[in-house]
Design an enzyme around this catalytic site. Structure first.
Site, PDB file in Angstrom:
ATOM      1  N   LYS A 149      23.136 -49.650  26.571  1.00 24.12           N
ATOM      2  CA  LYS A 149      23.002 -48.632  27.644  1.00 24.12           C
ATOM      3  C   LYS A 149      21.874 -47.391  27.445  1.00 24.12           C
ATOM      4  O   LYS A 149      21.738 -47.400  26.263  1.00 24.12           O
ATOM      5  CB  LYS A 149      24.435 -48.318  28.332  1.00 24.12           C
ATOM      6  CG  LYS A 149      25.177 -49.192  29.059  1.00 24.12           C
ATOM      7  CD  LYS A 149      26.297 -48.653  29.589  1.00 24.12           C
ATOM      8  CE  LYS A 149      27.057 -49.569  30.190  1.00 24.12           C
ATOM      9  NZ  LYS A 149      28.308 -49.122  30.926  1.00 24.12           N
ATOM     10  N   ARG A 179      33.439 -54.024  25.824  1.00 25.51           N
ATOM     11  CA  ARG A 179      32.738 -54.921  26.272  1.00 25.51           C
ATOM     12  C   ARG A 179      30.839 -54.942  25.822  1.00 25.51           C
ATOM     13  O   ARG A 179      30.473 -53.956  25.992  1.00 25.51           O
ATOM     14  CB  ARG A 179      32.649 -54.685  27.834  1.00 25.51           C
ATOM     15  CG  ARG A 179      31.825 -55.631  28.723  1.00 25.51           C
ATOM     16  CD  ARG A 179      32.057 -54.970  30.149  1.00 25.51           C
ATOM     17  NE  ARG A 179      31.360 -56.034  31.218  1.00 25.51           N
ATOM     18  CZ  ARG A 179      30.019 -55.732  31.467  1.00 25.51           C
ATOM     19  NH1 ARG A 179      29.439 -54.903  31.034  1.00 25.51           N
ATOM     20  NH2 ARG A 179      29.529 -56.653  32.213  1.00 25.51           N
TER      21      ARG A 179
END
Length: 272
Positions: A219, A253
Site C-alpha cells: 500500500k 492479507r
C-alpha cells in the site's frame, strides 16, 4: 459446520493471499481477471502457504469505478466455486453486496470480508443467514473519495469504537461472536500519519477480543515512506507485517505469500 471448525484455528497467525479478479486493482489489476490466470495464481499462493484465498471482484482503491452486481457476480462466483472444488484453503469473498455474499457462500466461501463492515443494504442479514465468518473493516468515507480529507481527533480510539459498534450489531443480528474478525482498514480513509499511528498502537485493538485481520501489503503507506513503486514494496510490506504480528495480528492479507509465511514462522518462533 465445516467453515466454522476450519476457520477458527487461529492459534497461530495465518496468511491470506489476495486474488483480485479485476482489471483495475492498485497492485495486480488485470493480472488475474481471466479464469486460468486466477486458478494458477491461487494454486501458487496455496503452495506457498496461504491458508485463505481472498477473492475480490470490485476494486476499492481510491477513485476506482463502481461495479454492477451482475458484473461482480460474473467475475467472482465461478472462481469461488472452482477454488472450493479444487483446494482445501478457506475462501474469502471481498464484497459489500448482500447478493454477492450469499452467492459466494453457496459456491463455497467461508468468510465474508467487507470493507463496509456490513453496513450496506441487506448485508448484515445476508451475512447472518449465510452462516459464514465475517470480517468487519473500518473505513472513513467511501472508496471513491475516502482519501480526499480524512480527519480524526484520535484515530485509534475512533477506529476501535467503530469496530466495537459493528461487532455488537453482528452479535445482535445473531452472528456468533466466535466467527467475527476485525480489520482497522489501513489506507481506507486515513493519511500516512493515521496509518502509522494505528500500526504503532495496534495492540490496543486486542481489547475488543476479536481476531485482527491486517492488510498493508504494497500500500501507499509503504511506498510513501520508501519512495518506491508498487512492485518494489516487498521488503517494506514484510517489515510492516512483522510489526503487526508482534502487536497481535492473526491473519495477514498479502500479495506476497511465500515471503510473508517466512516472516510468520520467524515471529512464531519467539513464543514456541
Amino acid at each position: 459446520m465445516y467453515f466454522k471448525a476450519k476457520f477458527l484455528d487461529l492459534t497461530s497467525p495465518k496468511v491470506m493471499g489476495i486474488l483480485n479478479v479485476t482489471p483495475d486493482s492498485f497492485s495486480d489489476g488485470g493480472q488475474f481477471n481471466s479464469f486460468d490466470n486466477a486458478m494458477y495464481q491461487a494454486e501458487k499462493m496455496i503452495q506457498d502457504g496461504a491458508d485463505f484465498i481472498d477473492v475480490g471482484g470490485e476494486s476499492t482503491r481510491p477513485g476506482a469505478a463502481a461495479v454492477s452486481l451482475d458484473l461482480e457476480l460474473e467475475r467472482t462466483i465461478p472462481i469461488v466455486e472452482a477454488l472450493h472444488q479444487r483446494f482445501d484453503s478457506v475462501i474469502s469473498i471481498d464484497t459489500n453486496k448482500a447478493a454477492v455474499m450469499l452467492e459466494a457462500v453457496k459456491a463455497g466461501a467461508g468468510l465474508i470480508n467487507d470493507v463496509c463492515a456490513l453496513q450496506e443494504e441487506g448485508a448484515l442479514h445476508a451475512a447472518y443467514i449465510s452462516g459464514a465468518a465475517v470480517c468487519l473493516m473500518h473505513m472513513q468515507g467511501q472508496p471513491r473519495t475516502m482519501q480526499q480529507t480524512p480527519q480524526y481527533s484520535d484515530v485509534v480510539t475512533e477506529v476501535s469504537s467503530f469496530l466495537q459498534v459493528r461487532a455488537k450489531a453482528c452479535i445482535e443480528q445473531g452472528i456468533d461472536k466466535d466467527i467475527i474478525l476485525i480489520d482497522p482498514g489501513f489506507g481506507f480513509g486515513k493519511t500516512l500519519q493515521h496509518n502509522y499511528q494505528l500500526l504503532d498502537k495496534l495492540e490496543q485493538l486486542q481489547a475488543l477480543a476479536f481476531p485482527m485481520l491486517i492488510g498493508m501489503s504494497r500500500k501507499s503507506m509503504i511506498g510513501d515512506i520508501l519512495n518506491k513503486a508498487v512492485e518494489d514494496r516487498l521488503s517494506g510490506s514484510i517489515a510492516a507485517a512483522t510489526i503487526a504480528l508482534l502487536k497481535g495480528a492473526r491473519i495477514l492479507r498479502v500479495h506476497d505469500v511465500k515471503e510473508t509465511v517466512d516472516a510468520v514462522k520467524i515471529v512464531s518462533a519467539l513464543s514456541a
